[in-house]
Write an enzyme that holds these catalytic residues in place. Structure first.
Site, PDB file in Angstrom:
ATOM      1  N   CYS A   1      -0.504  16.067 -15.229  1.00 46.09           N
ATOM      2  CA  CYS A   1      -1.675  16.643 -14.547  1.00 46.09           C
ATOM      3  C   CYS A   1      -2.770  15.619 -14.303  1.00 46.09           C
ATOM      4  O   CYS A   1      -3.564  15.773 -13.369  1.00 46.09           O
ATOM      5  CB  CYS A   1      -2.199  17.852 -15.316  1.00 46.09           C
ATOM      6  SG  CYS A   1      -3.003  17.470 -16.881  1.00 46.09           S
ATOM      7  N   ASP A   2      -2.863  14.546 -15.096  1.00 46.88           N
ATOM      8  CA  ASP A   2      -3.876  13.509 -14.883  1.00 46.88           C
ATOM      9  C   ASP A   2      -3.801  12.950 -13.459  1.00 46.88           C
ATOM     10  O   ASP A   2      -4.810  12.541 -12.871  1.00 46.88           O
ATOM     11  CB  ASP A   2      -3.676  12.337 -15.843  1.00 46.88           C
ATOM     12  CG  ASP A   2      -3.340  12.724 -17.263  1.00 46.88           C
ATOM     13  OD1 ASP A   2      -2.755  13.796 -17.463  1.00 46.88           O
ATOM     14  OD2 ASP A   2      -3.650  11.945 -18.178  1.00 46.88           O
ATOM     15  N   ALA A   3      -2.568  12.926 -12.924  1.00 48.17           N
ATOM     16  CA  ALA A   3      -2.345  12.344 -11.599  1.00 48.17           C
ATOM     17  C   ALA A   3      -3.186  13.022 -10.526  1.00 48.17           C
ATOM     18  O   ALA A   3      -3.501  12.414  -9.500  1.00 48.17           O
ATOM     19  CB  ALA A   3      -0.867  12.444 -11.230  1.00 48.17           C
ATOM     20  N   LEU A   4      -3.588  14.271 -10.770  1.00 48.64           N
ATOM     21  CA  LEU A   4      -4.322  15.017  -9.748  1.00 48.64           C
ATOM     22  C   LEU A   4      -5.759  14.544  -9.589  1.00 48.64           C
ATOM     23  O   LEU A   4      -6.426  14.905  -8.610  1.00 48.64           O
ATOM     24  CB  LEU A   4      -4.274  16.515 -10.060  1.00 48.64           C
ATOM     25  CG  LEU A   4      -2.862  17.115 -10.071  1.00 48.64           C
ATOM     26  CD1 LEU A   4      -2.922  18.620 -10.316  1.00 48.64           C
ATOM     27  CD2 LEU A   4      -2.120  16.813  -8.771  1.00 48.64           C
ATOM     28  N   PHE A   5      -6.230  13.751 -10.525  1.00 52.14           N
ATOM     29  CA  PHE A   5      -7.521  13.070 -10.326  1.00 52.14           C
ATOM     30  C   PHE A   5      -7.305  11.698  -9.699  1.00 52.14           C
ATOM     31  O   PHE A   5      -8.106  11.256  -8.877  1.00 52.14           O
ATOM     32  CB  PHE A   5      -8.247  12.893 -11.662  1.00 52.14           C
ATOM     33  CG  PHE A   5      -9.534  12.100 -11.544  1.00 52.14           C
ATOM     34  CD1 PHE A   5     -10.734  12.744 -11.304  1.00 52.14           C
ATOM     35  CD2 PHE A   5      -9.546  10.713 -11.667  1.00 52.14           C
ATOM     36  CE1 PHE A   5     -11.923  12.021 -11.185  1.00 52.14           C
ATOM     37  CE2 PHE A   5     -10.715   9.981 -11.554  1.00 52.14           C
ATOM     38  CZ  PHE A   5     -11.910  10.643 -11.315  1.00 52.14           C
TER      39      PHE A   5
END
Length: 768
Positions: A168-172
């Site tokens: 989910c970090d990738a979405l930033f």
């Protein structure tokens, strides 16, 4: 005479207008008071603290690559800090970083993490237009989009997990870069890719039942010691902040905008409901009992995202400001005395122990984003001031509403980039100077208020902020190497435009001139002297070189006195009687006596007297005539709060009030026949009728051409968007202190309202 039927109609309209305005003001005041009770945050402490934290981080590098994902949020935060402070130190730090890494993301093309730094590159590109800053980021994005691989967003047991947005970090890290690239270069393919991949990750990792994201698929079945699902705080912070940043660049009419708004709101409402009592969010969001430790990086991203939602109308202010306030207080607790941000969880993917001394650059970035966004939120609410007469609060709010779209971008060297060109603007010389016209007139209208100086009141603190902002604008406008330099090639109209830089310097020298460096002052003088290449028309134009040379004389001790003496001499010859000067030897039905001739003439004479020129008798006469004309202006205000619109430049709107207000603020007196409270009420009524009319402002907050609303047919050939900002001169009475009787006296009936209501009044007198 006004016929009874017409009078009744206008009084009826006025009653409806006043009733609606009073209701709106009550609601606005209640909301402002409610917000003030909730916030309890000193807005002016925020930039100080942000700079302290940013400076510590700049002085204490971690040793990691400056273009790493850990540093990406920090440099994004520095750009946010620059955007609210206009402090070039921070944008220069981003530039130096970019130069040092050759504007390259880390060479791992398919990894979303590498595009975190590209967000800072893209923002700096928008400021400078240097394409080399984004070329390599664009290459990375293009390479990713050209893949012919079957998507696999599993994380567990996948040795190529970074090739898709499987955590989910990738979405930033990546999506905001794609969204911004799409918007900057008008290339929908980047937005399309971002939307497709976001939805792929969301469908896999988002839990609709919990309104939260799993960090990756390893956590689907994992439970905490208390048997709770594990939703990692910083992981969801990355997503919430990523949503805000994506929507910042996604058009509101984009077909997928509603998807992002819906997910953003779902997450924010859930997060609001699970904030811990100490203002932080637990590292394991649903299990604060197991992880009660303070952690600032996730909290920082939540405060940023929620505040962005409030600022952009997606989240109700009254519901979310208490949560935001608690979160900000928690973040402030996380700052060491030296500026180091603590309680930042180390690099990881799940809840761990955290100490006050733990710090990382991405945590600092989250803090800078949160504080910068909060500063904007409180800046908006601070502009609805309490503690003053409502007329003053309204007037100040209007001034800032008009000024902000001009001053904010100019302070960042972006005014030429964003200033509008309307379809009716075809005269090239006016188009080129339109930003200068807007800036000079805005600064001239704001200078009386700024001249009151900074103090400990909310309004005084706001003046301190706008004084600094105005100085930065002056610096940028007169620096030949600045992108917003405004004094290059010119035409005869330079005489007019330079005058509206000189005038505010004379009105507020302590705020606008004295704090500048010698180089900055010299740039301004050089810019003012450019008027000397042109000869003014034999009209009110003579006062423009006169006011410019007066300012040069005041600040350098030398000038072209002939321009001053000639303007004074000719206007003495052109005086016609009863407080009115001709515009040249001819009389014109218009209001140039109010917004050029009389205030500029008196300002020139006052300053010349102070510098030893023997003009005492001429100044005395000019003041007497100016007082009479001010009285005439008040008499022209109808019972309904309107005035006769007549003559050229009527699109300057409320500028017709300037001489009445100039006498009240600069000479500290009204004509003896005028009541302070009644005059204030009359002025406010006119301002509301004109400036609150639908169509006065365009969708970006810039003024539209017109007199009451948008009326492009009312323009003269020389009226361009920049010239419309002459209306700020009609707000000069803000230069009267807030505790003056002008503001504190009860509103009364002005002259025409008294007459037409049948009250007894004193007889009218003849003035020569």
């Amino acid at each position: 005479m006004i016929m009874r039927k017409t009078c009744f109609y206008f009084l009826f309209i006025l009653f409806i207008f006043c009733a609606n305005a009073a209701s709106a003001q009550r609601k606005q005041k209640q909301a402002s008071l409610k917000a003030g009770d909730q916030q309890g945050i000193n807005i002016h402490e925020i930039p100080v603290l942000l700079k302290k934290v940013a400076d510590w981080q700049l002085a204490n590098p971690t040793g990691k690559a400056l273009n790493s994902w850990e540093y990406g949020p920090f440099y994004i935060g520095l750009m946010a800090l620059y955007n609210v402070t206009a402090d070039n130190k921070y944008v220069e730090a981003v530039r130096q970083m970019g130069d040092s890494v050759n504007w390259e993301p880390v060479p791992r093309p398919y990894d979303a993490n590498v595009l975190a730094i590209s967000q800072a590159f893209l923002e700096l590109y928008e400021l400078t237009g240097q394409k080399s800053m984004v070329d390599k980021s664009r290459f990375v994005m293009d390479a990713t989009m050209r893949r012919e691989l079957e998507p696999d967003i599993s994380f567990k047991n996948n040795k190529y997990w970074w090739e898709w947005w499987s955590w989910c970090d990738a979405l930033f890290m990546a999506p905001p870069a794609y969204a911004r690239m799409a918007t900057i270069f008008n290339q929908p393919k980047y937005m399309d890719h971002m939307v497709r991949e976001w939805k792929r990750t969301s469908n896999y990792l988002y839990s609709p039942a919990d309104s939260l994201f799993f960090r990756d698929d390893r956590f689907f079945t994992m439970k905490s010691a208390n048997g709770k699902k594990i939703f990692w705080s910083r992981g969801n912070g990355w997503v919430a902040a990523g949503l805000a940043r994506v929507m910042q660049y996604m058009p509101k009419n984009h077909p997928d905008r509603s998807f992002f708004e819906s997910q953003f709101k779902e997450m924010c409402y859930k997060l609001k409901s699970i904030q811990m009592t100490n203002g932080f969010w637990s590292q394991s969001l649903l299990d604060p009992e197991n992880y009660p430790q303070k952690e600032s990086s996730g909290t920082g991203f939540y405060v940023y995202a929620m505040t962005w939602g409030v600022n952009n109308g997606l989240l109700p202010r009254d519901e979310f400001m208490p949560t935001i306030e608690k979160g900000w207080k928690a973040l402030k607790e996380s700052v060491n005395a030296n500026g180091k941000l603590g309680y930042v969880q180390e690099v990881g993917d799940a809840p761990t122990d955290v100490d006050f001394d733990d710090s990382e650059t991405y945590g600092t970035g989250a803090f800078l984003l949160a504080g910068s966004e909060l500063y904007k939120a409180l800046q908006t609410s601070t502009k609805t001031l309490t503690g003053f007469n409502d007329d003053r609060s309204f007037t100040l709010n209007l001034l800032l509403k008009i000024a902000d779209p001009v001053l904010m971008p100019l302070s960042k060297n972006q005014l030429h980039k964003v200033f509008p060109r309307k379809e009716w603007e075809t005269r090239e010389s006016n188009i080129q100077t339109s930003p200068l016209q807007a800036f000079g007139r805005t600064l001239s209208g704001m200078a009386p208020w700024l001249s009151l100086g900074a103090d400990s009141t909310d309004e005084g603190k706001l003046r301190a902020y706008y004084s600094a902002l105005a100085r930065q604008c002056l610096i940028n406008a007169t620096n030949p190497s600045s992108p917003d330099y405004m004094f290059g090639d010119s035409t005869q109209e330079r005489i007019v435009h330079a005058a509206y830089i000189a005038y505010p310097l004379l009105i507020a020298p302590k705020q606008l001139w004295e704090p500048l460096s010698a180089i900055q002052q010299n740039n301004i003088i050089t810019a003012l002297e450019t008027h000397r290449a042109f000869k003014p028309n034999e009209s009110n134009w003579l006062l423009f070189p006169a006011i410019i040379e007066t300012a040069i004389w005041k600040f350098t001790g030398k000038c072209n006195k002939q321009a001053i003496e000639y303007a004074i001499k000719k206007h003495e010859e052109w005086y016609l009687g009863d407080g009115v000067y001709g515009d040249g030897p001819q009389f014109h039905w218009d209001y140039y006596n109010s917004y050029v001739i009389q205030p500029l003439l008196i300002e020139v004479l006052n300053n010349c007297k102070a510098m030893g020129m023997p003009v005492d008798n001429m100044l005395k006469e000019a003041l007497t005539r100016g007082e009479r004309y001010a009285q005439v202006l008040e008499h022209l205000i109808s019972p309904e709060g309107t005035f006769p619109v007549i003559g050229r430049s009527s699109v300057y709107r409320i500028a017709m009030l300037q001489q009445l207000e100039y006498m009240a603020f600069r000479e500290r007196k009204l004509p003896s026949t005028l009541d302070a409270g009644a005059t204030r009420a009359a002025i406010t009524a006119v301002i509301k009728h004109m400036m609150l009319a639908p169509g006065t402002f365009d969708e970006n907050g810039f003024l539209n051409a017109g007199i009451v609303g948008e009326q492009t047919g009312a323009i003269d050939y020389y009226n361009y968007t920049g010239a419309l900002y002459m209306c700020t001169m009609g707000l000069s009475h803000l230069g009267i202190p807030a505790n003056n009787v002008f503001w504190t006296a009860p509103a009364g009936k002005w002259t025409q309202r008294k007459i037409w209501s049948g009250e007894k009044i004193a007889g009218q007198t003849v003035f020569k």
